[in-house]
Design an enzyme around this catalytic site. Structure first.
Site, PDB file in Angstrom:
ATOM      1  N   TYR A 196      46.373  25.502  49.842  1.00  0.00           N
ATOM      2  CA  TYR A 196      47.031  24.241  49.487  1.00  0.00           C
ATOM      3  C   TYR A 196      46.516  23.655  48.185  1.00  0.00           C
ATOM      4  CZ  TYR A 196      42.659  22.871  51.619  1.00  0.00           C
ATOM      5  OH  TYR A 196      41.324  22.780  51.925  1.00  0.00           O
ATOM      6  N   GLY A 197      45.576  24.326  47.540  1.00  0.00           N
ATOM      7  CA  GLY A 197      44.985  23.818  46.305  1.00  0.00           C
ATOM      8  C   GLY A 197      45.005  24.887  45.235  1.00  0.00           C
ATOM      9  N   SER A 198      43.852  25.118  44.637  1.00  0.00           N
ATOM     10  CA  SER A 198      43.749  26.072  43.528  1.00  0.00           C
ATOM     11  C   SER A 198      44.117  27.491  43.943  1.00  0.00           C
ATOM     12  CB  SER A 198      42.339  26.044  42.942  1.00  0.00           C
ATOM     13  OG  SER A 198      41.389  26.355  43.943  1.00  0.00           O
ATOM     14  N   LEU A 199      43.972  27.840  45.223  1.00  0.00           N
ATOM     15  CA  LEU A 199      44.314  29.189  45.674  1.00  0.00           C
ATOM     16  C   LEU A 199      45.827  29.409  45.778  1.00  0.00           C
ATOM     17  CD1 LEU A 199      41.543  29.882  48.329  1.00  0.00           C
ATOM     18  CD2 LEU A 199      41.711  30.804  46.009  1.00  0.00           C
ATOM     19  N   GLN A 200      46.626  28.385  45.490  1.00  0.00           N
ATOM     20  CA  GLN A 200      48.070  28.590  45.352  1.00  0.00           C
ATOM     21  C   GLN A 200      48.386  29.281  44.028  1.00  0.00           C
ATOM     22  OE1 GLN A 200      50.848  25.312  46.823  1.00  0.00           O
ATOM     23  NE2 GLN A 200      48.985  24.176  46.285  1.00  0.00           N
ATOM     24  N   GLU A 201      47.455  29.210  43.088  1.00  0.00           N
ATOM     25  CA  GLU A 201      47.654  29.758  41.744  1.00  0.00           C
ATOM     26  C   GLU A 201      47.357  31.258  41.764  1.00  0.00           C
ATOM     27  OE1 GLU A 201      48.565  30.734  38.235  1.00  0.00           O
ATOM     28  OE2 GLU A 201      48.947  28.664  38.858  1.00  0.00           O
ATOM     29  N   GLU A 234      34.782  29.357  49.047  1.00  0.00           N
ATOM     30  CA  GLU A 234      34.963  27.994  49.573  1.00  0.00           C
ATOM     31  C   GLU A 234      33.630  27.355  49.921  1.00  0.00           C
ATOM     32  OE1 GLU A 234      37.447  26.381  49.072  1.00  0.00           O
ATOM     33  OE2 GLU A 234      39.088  27.776  48.931  1.00  0.00           O
TER      34      GLU A 234
END
Length: 172
Positions: free
Chosen positions: A13-18, A81
């Site tokens: 839901y954050g930077s790992l969407q990139e 994480e």
């Protein structure tokens, strides 16, 4: 061939969407689908460029499900994480099909953290912080190979300088 045996689905839901961040960490971009996590809120964190989620009973968090994550990849993501998050099993709904799916995700450990505020925005992050975040993620991987490896938290603290007045990171 992918290393590791089991295949996990992971809601991000954050930077790992990139995809670029995921590629740096996993050396591949897994298949992914859009999904919504209900009953959670995505927060900004004062002085940090990444978000977190906590259950709130009413909110909705948009994100992606990374499909087919191996044991080795999940171990890498757990290390990335770091100690700030717990990995939990949650139920998401896929955006395209409304199918419900049990997935893993990372939830903030400290529900009383005074640094939690507002709503984190992925597109804003992409415009303002993505490039530095990718660089810091590469630095994290380099530092893992050292005899006294740094955690992701330590790597990011040394990479990003903080403008404490407005909580925004500055280039180092």
């Amino acid at each position: 061939m992918l290393s590791g045996k089991a295949a996990y689905d992971l809601f991000v839901y954050g930077s790992l969407q990139e995809p670029e961040v995921v590629y740096v960490l996993l050396n591949r971009v897994p298949d992914h689908v859009s999904a919504v996590l209900s009953g959670f809120h995505r927060f900004r964190l004062k002085g940090r460029v990444y978000p977190t989620i906590l259950p709130d009973g009413t909110g909705k968090v948009n994100g992606k499900v990374l499909k087919g994550i191996t044991d080795d990849e999940l171990k890498m993501l757990d290390e990335f994480e770091d100690v700030e998050y717990d990995r939990k099993t949650v139920e998401v709904m896929l955006t395209d099909t409304s199918e419900k799916l049990q997935v893993e995700t990372y939830v903030w450990k400290n529900k009383d953290d005074p640094d939690l505020y507002g709503e984190w925005d992925f597109e804003e992050w992409r415009q303002h912080d993505k490039e530095d975040f990718v660089t810091a993620t590469k630095k994290f991987l380099e530092n893992r190979r050292l005899p006294e490896a740094k955690t992701r938290m330590d790597t990011f603290k040394t990479f990003f300088k903080q403008d404490l007045e407005n909580g925004k990171p500055l280039d180092s």
